[in-house]
Structure formats: structure tokens, C-alpha cells
Design a protein around this motif. Structure first.
Motif, PDB file in Angstrom:
ATOM      1  N   VAL A  64       2.425  14.366  12.948  1.00 26.78           N
ATOM      2  CA  VAL A  64       3.078  13.056  12.933  1.00 26.78           C
ATOM      3  C   VAL A  64       3.669  12.857  11.542  1.00 26.78           C
ATOM      4  N   ASN A  65       4.987  12.717  11.485  1.00 25.35           N
ATOM      5  CA  ASN A  65       5.685  12.465  10.220  1.00 25.35           C
ATOM      6  C   ASN A  65       5.961  10.975  10.093  1.00 25.35           C
ATOM      7  N   PHE A  66       5.881  10.467   8.861  1.00 27.24           N
ATOM      8  CA  PHE A  66       6.147   9.050   8.652  1.00 27.24           C
ATOM      9  C   PHE A  66       6.685   8.833   7.248  1.00 27.24           C
ATOM     10  N   SER A 108      -0.038   9.309  -3.111  1.00 24.49           N
ATOM     11  CA  SER A 108       0.965   8.400  -3.661  1.00 24.49           C
ATOM     12  C   SER A 108       2.375   8.607  -3.114  1.00 24.49           C
ATOM     13  N   ALA A 109       2.609   9.660  -2.361  1.00 25.73           N
ATOM     14  CA  ALA A 109       3.949   9.884  -1.791  1.00 25.73           C
ATOM     15  C   ALA A 109       4.241   8.811  -0.748  1.00 25.73           C
ATOM     16  N   ASN A 110       5.510   8.392  -0.642  1.00 25.87           N
ATOM     17  CA  ASN A 110       5.849   7.359   0.344  1.00 25.87           C
ATOM     18  C   ASN A 110       6.171   7.949   1.715  1.00 25.87           C
ATOM     19  N   SER A 111       6.013   9.262   1.857  1.00 26.70           N
ATOM     20  CA  SER A 111       6.165   9.885   3.167  1.00 26.70           C
ATOM     21  C   SER A 111       5.075  10.940   3.298  1.00 26.70           C
ATOM     22  N   GLY A 112       4.793  11.292   4.528  1.00 25.18           N
ATOM     23  CA  GLY A 112       3.761  12.290   4.734  1.00 25.18           C
ATOM     24  C   GLY A 112       3.789  12.809   6.148  1.00 25.18           C
ATOM     25  N   ASN A 121      -3.321   5.475  14.481  1.00 24.95           N
ATOM     26  CA  ASN A 121      -3.142   4.088  14.058  1.00 24.95           C
ATOM     27  C   ASN A 121      -2.516   4.038  12.674  1.00 24.95           C
ATOM     28  N   PHE A 122      -1.417   3.306  12.554  1.00 21.67           N
ATOM     29  CA  PHE A 122      -0.840   3.004  11.245  1.00 21.67           C
ATOM     30  C   PHE A 122      -1.295   1.596  10.896  1.00 21.67           C
ATOM     31  N   ILE A 123      -2.043   1.473   9.819  1.00 26.27           N
ATOM     32  CA  ILE A 123      -2.632   0.200   9.428  1.00 26.27           C
ATOM     33  C   ILE A 123      -1.959  -0.238   8.131  1.00 26.27           C
ATOM     34  N   GLY A 182       5.847  -4.255   3.859  1.00 26.22           N
ATOM     35  CA  GLY A 182       6.772  -3.148   4.049  1.00 26.22           C
ATOM     36  C   GLY A 182       6.820  -2.671   5.483  1.00 26.22           C
ATOM     37  N   THR A 183       7.508  -1.562   5.658  1.00 29.13           N
ATOM     38  CA  THR A 183       7.698  -0.981   6.991  1.00 29.13           C
ATOM     39  C   THR A 183       7.270   0.476   6.988  1.00 29.13           C
ATOM     40  N   VAL A 184       6.972   0.982   8.174  1.00 28.96           N
ATOM     41  CA  VAL A 184       6.620   2.386   8.361  1.00 28.96           C
ATOM     42  C   VAL A 184       7.502   2.918   9.478  1.00 28.96           C
ATOM     43  N   SER A 185       8.062   4.102   9.275  1.00 29.76           N
ATOM     44  CA  SER A 185       9.044   4.654  10.208  1.00 29.76           C
ATOM     45  C   SER A 185       8.472   5.057  11.560  1.00 29.76           C
TER      46      SER A 185
END
Length: 186
Positions: free
Chosen positions: A117-119, A141-145, A94-96, A102-105
Motif C-alpha cells: 500500500v503506497n501513500f 519522517s518521510a511524507n510518503s511511504g 487503517n489510516f489514522i 492534512g490529507t492522505v492519498s
């Protein structure tokens, strides 16, 4: 390991008494399901190669389905190499997040146990990306993970913060006097 196989006798490999039988039970490890018993397709994979290298790297084309019974009672009346085939379970990710911020890839959905799972998250105008938290852990704090799917449900909270001014306090030293405002009854 995806699972283990146990038998009701000393036969797990090697020679058994012709005409006897062996009961084999496949027990999946956490995150896996037992699918079927299979044996190598002889034209493409030799039994000796399978014994040396295991099932790793084999495709479904190299394994012939033998039975889905579990446990399986196998009469020992011919040479056969059987392997338990396990598949990863589908786990919920789940991406909450507030989609206004904003958006999540990558989207929420079902992913194979053990997969990565990369995002990437991107803030919209008027918002800042603050970070993400996986399963109530520490703020990252990274905007990707990337997150490994290692439980039945993985929750990834993406945090966006509005840049609009918050409650402002007037600190002027001016006295304000209330005034009477007439009301109308309708």
C-alpha cells in the motif's frame, strides 16, 4: 507459499493403482484461503509446463474449477493433474490522522495479504507534517511511504502538528492586582 497439500497415501504425483482413491487436503498458509481444486485447461497450458513452472503466472482462464471440497477424495480412474488454488485474504488497513491537519492519498480499507500500500501525506495550511508510524513502530519522517500488508490489521498513524502558538507564559516583571468584578444574579 500460499499453502500446502497433503495426502493420505504416497500419491502426490506419479502413477497410482487404478480404482483406488486418494484423499487430498489443502492447508492454506497464514494470509490465504483455500478456494478450489483446479486443473489446467489443456488447450492453453500443458501438464508438463505446469509441472515445470507451477501455477505462477496463470490466470483464472487457464485453470478449470474441479471441486471446492476440502479434503477431496479422488478416485484414481483417469489421468488428472490437480492443483490447490489459494487466494490472499483481505486484511484491514487503517489510516489514522486528524483530517483538520492534512490529507492522505490512500484511504483505509481492505487490501490483499502481501500487497503493498503506497501513500502520501500533505499538511494543510497552519499545520506541519511530522511523520508516520506503522503498527506502533518507529516514527518515519518521510511524507510518503509504502507498507506491506502482512497481518490481519495494519495501522498507519499520520502525524500533523499545528503551527499555532501554544500556551504562552507571560514573563514580564509586572505586578498584577486583582480587581473586583460585580456579578449580576439573573
Amino acid at each position: 507459499d500460499a499453502g500446502i497439500v497433503v495426502t493420505d497415501s504416497e500419491y502426490t504425483s506419479g502413477n497410482g493403482d487404478y480404482g483406488s482413491s486418494v484423499e487430498m487436503t489443502a492447508t492454506p498458509a497464514y494470509g490465504f484461503d483455500f478456494e478450489y481444486w483446479g486443473h489446467p485447461v489443456t488447450e492453453t497450458v500443458s501438464a508438463r509446463s505446469m509441472m515445470r513452472n507451477g501455477l505462477n503466472g496463470l490466470s483464472e482462464d487457464n485453470i478449470e474449477r474441479f471441486s471446492t471440497e476440502n479434503p477431496l477424495v479422488l478416485p484414481l480412474n483417469k489421468d488428472i493433474n490437480l492443483y490447490a488454488v489459494f487466494r490472499p485474504k483481505k486484511m484491514k488497513v487503517n489510516f489514522i490522522y486528524d483530517s483538520n491537519g492534512g490529507t492522505v492519498s490512500t484511504g483505509s480499507g481492505l487490501y490483499d495479504y502481501g500487497s503493498i500500500v503506497n501513500f502520501e501525506a500533505a499538511a494543510k495550511d497552519g499545520y506541519l507534517f511530522k511523520g508516520f508510524v506503522v503498527n506502533d513502530g518507529k516514527l518515519q519522517s518521510a511524507n510518503s511511504g509504502e507498507v506491506k500488508v502482512d497481518r490481519d490489521e495494519v495501522n498507519i498513524e499520520i502525524i500533523f502538528e499545528s503551527t499555532a502558538p501554544k500556551n504562552m507564559l507571560l514573563t514580564d516583571a509586572v505586578d498584577y492586582e486583582p480587581i473586583e468584578v460585580p456579578c449580576a444574579n439573573v
